[in-house]
Design an enzyme around this catalytic site. Structure first.
Site, short mmCIF file in Angstrom:
data_model
loop_
_atom_site.label_atom_id
_atom_site.label_comp_id
_atom_site.label_asym_id
_atom_site.label_seq_id
_atom_site.Cartn_x
_atom_site.Cartn_y
_atom_site.Cartn_z
N THR A 39 -2.60 -8.47 -5.25
CA THR A 39 -3.67 -7.46 -5.78
C THR A 39 -3.44 -7.17 -7.25
O THR A 39 -4.48 -7.31 -7.86
CB THR A 39 -3.52 -6.36 -4.87
OG1 THR A 39 -3.40 -6.65 -3.38
CG2 THR A 39 -5.04 -5.68 -5.01
N GLY A 104 7.27 -5.58 -0.59
CA GLY A 104 7.03 -6.88 0.06
C GLY A 104 7.34 -8.05 -0.87
O GLY A 104 7.76 -9.08 -0.48
N GLY A 105 7.17 -7.56 -1.99
CA GLY A 105 7.26 -8.87 -2.78
C GLY A 105 8.70 -8.59 -3.92
O GLY A 105 9.04 -9.37 -4.83
N GLU A 111 9.10 -1.14 -9.77
CA GLU A 111 7.61 -0.63 -9.44
C GLU A 111 7.89 0.87 -9.34
O GLU A 111 7.04 1.71 -10.16
CB GLU A 111 7.16 -1.05 -8.07
CG GLU A 111 6.85 -2.51 -8.17
CD GLU A 111 6.31 -2.98 -6.64
OE1 GLU A 111 6.74 -2.59 -5.72
OE2 GLU A 111 5.46 -3.92 -6.79
C1 5RP Z 1 5.50 -5.84 -4.45
C2 5RP Z 1 4.57 -4.79 -3.85
C3 5RP Z 1 3.34 -5.12 -3.64
O1 5RP Z 1 2.57 -4.03 -4.21
C4 5RP Z 1 2.86 -5.19 -2.17
O2 5RP Z 1 3.89 -6.21 -1.71
C5 5RP Z 1 1.44 -5.62 -1.82
O3 5RP Z 1 1.36 -7.02 -2.39
P1 5RP Z 1 -0.04 -7.61 -2.23
O4 5RP Z 1 -1.02 -7.19 -3.15
O5 5RP Z 1 0.18 -9.29 -2.46
O6 5RP Z 1 -0.62 -7.53 -0.69
O7 5RP Z 1 5.24 -3.67 -3.43
O8 5RP Z 1 6.91 -5.56 -4.51
#
Ligand code: 5RP
Length: 228
Positions: A39, A104-105, A111
C-alpha cells in the site's frame, strides 16, 4: 467506487485519497515520512509526479528508500531531519482506536521510529485490515538474534504461539518472531509488556503511538476515521 473493486484496487484508492489529504499542505521544505509495503508502494508511486512540490522523504525501509530514489525523490537520514509533518503507511490490522499491528514486511522497528517523529500518522488500508480486536494477524516481534529462544519462551508465557520467521533478516540485522494465536485485549499494555523483554528490539503493536487518521478503502467507498 463499486462492489467489484479487489484488494489491490482498494489499496490504490486509499493511496489516491492520502495524496488528496496531504497535497495542498506540501511545501518546498516539506520532508515526508514514508512507510513500507504494497500500500505504501502505491502511495510512493503517486508521489513521483509531485516531487517538485516538496523537498524529500525519510523512509522506513531500504526497499522504500530505493523506490523513492528511483522516482527522483531525495531520501534523507532521519537524524538530519528531526520531525516530519506526516508519516504515511499501511497496516496489517487496525482497530477503531487506530491501534495497529504492523511488521508483516519486517520493517516494524524503522516504521515505529519514523512514526514517533511524525506530527500526523496517516494509515492507509483496505477494508480487510479493519478488525474489532487485534491479533488474528500474527504479531511480529523483532529480536536480537542471540535472544531469539529466550524471547520465544517469554512470549509463550504471555500466551502466544511464537514462530521464527525463517530466512528473514531485518534492515537492522535482526530476526523476526511471529506470535500466532494471540488475541490482544489491551494493545497499549501488551506493547509495553513485550518491549520490556530483554532482547526484543520492538514489537509490531502500534498502540502507544497509533495512527491519527485512518483512510480505509471499503467496497462502498473511502471512509476517513480520525480520533484527534
Ligand atoms: C511492513 C508493514 C506494512 O505496513 C504492512 O505489512 C501492510 O502491508 P501491505 O500494505 O503490503 O498490506 O507493516 O512492515
Amino acid at each position: 467506487m463499486n462492489q467489484a473493486m479487489n484488494q489491490d484496487e482498494l489499496k490504490a484508492a486509499v493511496a489516491d485519497a492520502a495524496i488528496a489529504e496531504i497535497k495542498s499542505q506540501l511545501e518546498k521544505d516539506t520532508i515526508l515520512g514514508i512507510g513500507t509495503g504494497s500500500t505504501a508502494n502505491l502511495f510512493i508511486d503517486r508521489l513521483g509526479p509531485l516531487r517538485h512540490l516538496f523537498k524529500g522523504a525519510v523512509a522506513s525501509s531500504k526497499a522504500s528508500a530505493e523506490r523513492l530514489e528511483k522516482l527522483g525523490i531525495e531520501v534523507f537520514e532521519l537524524n538530519s531531519v528531526g520531525t516530519v509533518p506526516f508519516y504515511i503507511d499501511g497496516a496489517d490490522e487496525v482497530n477503531a482506536n487506530l491501534h495497529m499491528i504492523k511488521g508483516g514486511g519486517a520493517a516494524l522497528t524503522r516504521e515505529k521510529i519514523v512514526a514517533a517523529c511524525a506530527k500526523r500518522f496517516i494509515c492507509i488500508a483496505d477494508g480487510s485490515k479493519y478488525v474489532p480486536k487485534l491479533g488474528t494477524f500474527p504479531l511480529p516481534v523483532e529480536v536480537i538474534p542471540m535472544a531469539r529462544s529466550y524471547v520465544a519462551r517469554e512470549l509463550v508465557a504471555l500466551g502466544a504461539d511464537p514462530v521464527y520467521r525463517q530466512g528473514v533478516i531485518t534492515d537492522n540485522g535482526n530476526q523476526i518472531i511471529d506470535c500466532y494465536e494471540f488475541m490482544i485485549d489491551d494493545p497499549v499494555a501488551m506493547e509495553a509488556r513485550i518491549n520490556a523483554i530483554v532482547g526484543v528490539v520492538t514489537n509490531g503493536l502500534f498502540a502507544a503511538r497509533g495512527a491519527d487518521v485512518l483512510i480505509l478503502g471499503k467496497a462502498d467507498g473511502i471512509e476517513r476515521i480520525t480520533l484527534r
